[in-house]
Motif scaffolding. Structure first.
Motif, PDB file in Angstrom:
ATOM      1  N   TYR A  75     -55.838  42.413 -82.806  1.00  0.00           N
ATOM      2  CA  TYR A  75     -55.923  42.927 -81.518  1.00  0.00           C
ATOM      3  C   TYR A  75     -56.418  44.212 -81.729  1.00  0.00           C
ATOM      4  CZ  TYR A  75     -52.385  39.341 -80.352  1.00  0.00           C
ATOM      5  OH  TYR A  75     -51.732  38.305 -80.114  1.00  0.00           O
ATOM      6  N   ASP A  76     -57.224  44.516 -80.698  1.00  0.00           N
ATOM      7  CA  ASP A  76     -57.718  45.754 -80.543  1.00  0.00           C
ATOM      8  C   ASP A  76     -56.977  47.011 -80.186  1.00  0.00           C
ATOM      9  OD1 ASP A  76     -60.352  44.532 -81.018  1.00  0.00           O
ATOM     10  OD2 ASP A  76     -60.970  44.516 -79.063  1.00  0.00           O
ATOM     11  N   LEU A  77     -55.965  46.571 -79.261  1.00  0.00           N
ATOM     12  CA  LEU A  77     -55.036  47.663 -78.690  1.00  0.00           C
ATOM     13  C   LEU A  77     -54.169  47.812 -79.970  1.00  0.00           C
ATOM     14  CD1 LEU A  77     -54.218  46.398 -75.167  1.00  0.00           C
ATOM     15  CD2 LEU A  77     -55.368  48.491 -75.795  1.00  0.00           C
ATOM     16  N   PRO A  78     -53.501  49.052 -80.050  1.00  0.00           N
ATOM     17  CA  PRO A  78     -52.548  49.216 -81.182  1.00  0.00           C
ATOM     18  C   PRO A  78     -51.315  48.999 -80.661  1.00  0.00           C
ATOM     19  CG  PRO A  78     -53.091  51.316 -79.768  1.00  0.00           C
ATOM     20  CD  PRO A  78     -53.927  50.376 -79.482  1.00  0.00           C
ATOM     21  N   PHE A  79     -50.158  48.490 -81.612  1.00  0.00           N
ATOM     22  CA  PHE A  79     -49.048  48.122 -81.283  1.00  0.00           C
ATOM     23  C   PHE A  79     -48.166  49.098 -80.875  1.00  0.00           C
ATOM     24  CE2 PHE A  79     -44.625  47.451 -82.677  1.00  0.00           C
ATOM     25  CZ  PHE A  79     -44.402  46.198 -82.365  1.00  0.00           C
ATOM     26  N   ARG A  80     -47.543  48.906 -79.941  1.00  0.00           N
ATOM     27  CA  ARG A  80     -46.694  49.847 -79.266  1.00  0.00           C
ATOM     28  C   ARG A  80     -45.056  49.268 -78.782  1.00  0.00           C
ATOM     29  NH1 ARG A  80     -49.129  52.341 -74.325  1.00  0.00           N
ATOM     30  NH2 ARG A  80     -47.176  53.268 -74.030  1.00  0.00           N
ATOM     31  N   THR A  81     -44.444  50.334 -78.423  1.00  0.00           N
ATOM     32  CA  THR A  81     -42.901  49.923 -78.046  1.00  0.00           C
ATOM     33  C   THR A  81     -42.698  51.174 -76.948  1.00  0.00           C
ATOM     34  OG1 THR A  81     -42.306  48.843 -80.099  1.00  0.00           O
ATOM     35  CG2 THR A  81     -40.439  49.641 -78.743  1.00  0.00           C
ATOM     36  N   ASP A  82     -41.839  50.493 -75.880  1.00  0.00           N
ATOM     37  CA  ASP A  82     -41.667  51.134 -74.951  1.00  0.00           C
ATOM     38  C   ASP A  82     -40.331  50.833 -74.231  1.00  0.00           C
ATOM     39  OD1 ASP A  82     -44.276  53.149 -74.287  1.00  0.00           O
ATOM     40  OD2 ASP A  82     -44.973  50.936 -74.261  1.00  0.00           O
ATOM     41  N   VAL A  83     -39.472  51.777 -73.655  1.00  0.00           N
ATOM     42  CA  VAL A  83     -38.183  51.693 -72.948  1.00  0.00           C
ATOM     43  C   VAL A  83     -38.404  51.935 -71.661  1.00  0.00           C
ATOM     44  CG1 VAL A  83     -35.854  52.019 -72.905  1.00  0.00           C
ATOM     45  CG2 VAL A  83     -36.936  51.760 -75.172  1.00  0.00           C
ATOM     46  N   VAL A  84     -38.212  51.231 -70.631  1.00  0.00           N
ATOM     47  CA  VAL A  84     -38.340  51.412 -69.374  1.00  0.00           C
ATOM     48  C   VAL A  84     -36.971  51.271 -68.514  1.00  0.00           C
ATOM     49  CG1 VAL A  84     -39.952  51.152 -67.157  1.00  0.00           C
ATOM     50  CG2 VAL A  84     -40.716  50.415 -69.397  1.00  0.00           C
ATOM     51  N   GLU A  85     -36.668  52.379 -67.938  1.00  0.00           N
ATOM     52  CA  GLU A  85     -35.434  52.201 -67.155  1.00  0.00           C
ATOM     53  C   GLU A  85     -35.826  52.294 -65.603  1.00  0.00           C
ATOM     54  OE1 GLU A  85     -32.332  54.951 -68.228  1.00  0.00           O
ATOM     55  OE2 GLU A  85     -31.956  53.926 -70.074  1.00  0.00           O
ATOM     56  N   ILE A  86     -35.465  51.048 -64.863  1.00  0.00           N
ATOM     57  CA  ILE A  86     -35.888  50.871 -63.844  1.00  0.00           C
ATOM     58  C   ILE A  86     -34.609  51.063 -62.652  1.00  0.00           C
ATOM     59  CG2 ILE A  86     -37.189  49.488 -62.039  1.00  0.00           C
ATOM     60  CD1 ILE A  86     -38.497  48.228 -64.461  1.00  0.00           C
ATOM     61  N   PRO A  87     -34.634  52.209 -61.831  1.00  0.00           N
ATOM     62  CA  PRO A  87     -33.187  52.315 -60.964  1.00  0.00           C
ATOM     63  C   PRO A  87     -33.812  51.426 -59.753  1.00  0.00           C
ATOM     64  CG  PRO A  87     -34.725  54.311 -60.957  1.00  0.00           C
ATOM     65  CD  PRO A  87     -35.517  53.348 -61.902  1.00  0.00           C
ATOM     66  N   LEU A  88     -32.798  50.715 -59.109  1.00  0.00           N
ATOM     67  CA  LEU A  88     -32.905  50.057 -57.971  1.00  0.00           C
ATOM     68  C   LEU A  88     -31.745  50.279 -57.092  1.00  0.00           C
ATOM     69  CD1 LEU A  88     -34.104  46.359 -59.146  1.00  0.00           C
ATOM     70  CD2 LEU A  88     -35.587  48.034 -57.969  1.00  0.00           C
ATOM     71  N   GLY A  89     -31.958  50.611 -55.634  1.00  0.00           N
ATOM     72  CA  GLY A  89     -30.786  51.002 -54.851  1.00  0.00           C
ATOM     73  C   GLY A  89     -30.238  49.572 -54.405  1.00  0.00           C
ATOM     74  N   ASP A  90     -28.994  49.764 -53.900  1.00  0.00           N
ATOM     75  CA  ASP A  90     -28.348  48.645 -53.317  1.00  0.00           C
ATOM     76  C   ASP A  90     -29.063  47.896 -52.095  1.00  0.00           C
ATOM     77  OD1 ASP A  90     -27.441  50.147 -50.514  1.00  0.00           O
ATOM     78  OD2 ASP A  90     -26.201  51.089 -52.005  1.00  0.00           O
ATOM     79  N   PHE A  91     -28.502  46.782 -51.572  1.00  0.00           N
ATOM     80  CA  PHE A  91     -29.306  45.976 -50.425  1.00  0.00           C
ATOM     81  C   PHE A  91     -29.282  46.807 -49.275  1.00  0.00           C
ATOM     82  CE2 PHE A  91     -24.932  44.926 -49.265  1.00  0.00           C
ATOM     83  CZ  PHE A  91     -25.019  44.564 -47.973  1.00  0.00           C
ATOM     84  N   LEU A  92     -28.384  47.707 -48.915  1.00  0.00           N
ATOM     85  CA  LEU A  92     -28.517  48.555 -47.727  1.00  0.00           C
ATOM     86  C   LEU A  92     -29.570  49.684 -47.703  1.00  0.00           C
ATOM     87  CD1 LEU A  92     -24.617  49.048 -46.969  1.00  0.00           C
ATOM     88  CD2 LEU A  92     -26.412  47.493 -45.930  1.00  0.00           C
TER      89      LEU A  92
END
Length: 220
Positions: A75-92
């Protein structure tokens, strides 16, 4: 008829005979037994004589260009690693806080290794995800879409090979009574999408704690 007494072998000759037998035994082990039984060839005799082939299993040659065969890719793109923490509110909190889409940009045939889990609820029916991808065509042009999985659950792990140039990822929806955090781990050949662009309209930042990834949403 009397027999002449057998003369014992002189001590020097006996020692030489024993040493010669030991040397021969070592050569047999190193030159024959190790290549045949253990695929070890310290003297190179197994390779020259073909004995090392007796250890190897039968081979079936696969043409990498054939359909369905595993292929080695670069691949042309370099290998990478990421951690993504996605906060989501409650249904209200409303749909703008309790659900969002998060994707990464990938080239055709690039590979993504992923793993995510939901923190904040123990009920799988409280969380729904839609794993899919699509192209990002110019206005007026058709869009190619691929749906991989739609389900309820609190975790998923696997690998994805992009079928086209475009963006690949998930729509996450929290219907529980508590806010949650999706902890997403990514590795492979992809590019993060800047905040506000298709695939990251919520402006999620990678590699920061959940409270900083989307400050407007409260994490559990």
């Amino acid at each position: 008829m009397s027999r002449e007494p057998v003369r014992p072998m002189p001590r020097g000759r006996l020692i030489l005979a024993i040493l010669g037998a030991l040397v021969l035994a070592v050569l047999i082990v190193l030159g024959a037994i190790l290549p045949v039984e253990f695929n070890r060839d310290p003297l190179g005799v197994g390779k020259l004589s073909g004995l090392s082939r007796l250890w190897a299993p039968d081979e079936t040659v696969v043409d990498p260009a054939s359909e369905g065969a595993a292929r080695a890719r670069e691949y042309d793109l370099p290998f990478r690693t990421d951690v993504v923490e996605i906060p989501l509110g409650d249904f209200l909190a409303g749909a703008d806080q309790s659900e969002l889409e998060y994707k990464v940009r990938m080239q055709k045939d690039a590979t993504l290794i992923y793993s995510w889990e939901v923190v904040g609820t123990a009920e799988p029916r409280d969380f729904r995800y839609d794993q899919h991808g699509h192209t990002t065509p110019a206005p007026g042009q058709p869009m190619t879409v691929a749906t991989y999985k739609q389900a309820f659950g609190l975790r998923q792990q696997g690998a994805l090979t992009a079928p086209f140039d475009g963006i690949q990822g998930w729509q996450f929806s929290n219907s529980s009574e508590r806010p949650v955090v999706v902890r997403l781990r990514l590795s492979g050949f992809y590019a993060l999408i800047p905040a506000g662009q298709p695939g990251n309209e919520a402006g999620i930042r990678a590699n920061v704690p959940a409270a900083e990834a989307r400050p407007a949403t409260t994490s559990p």
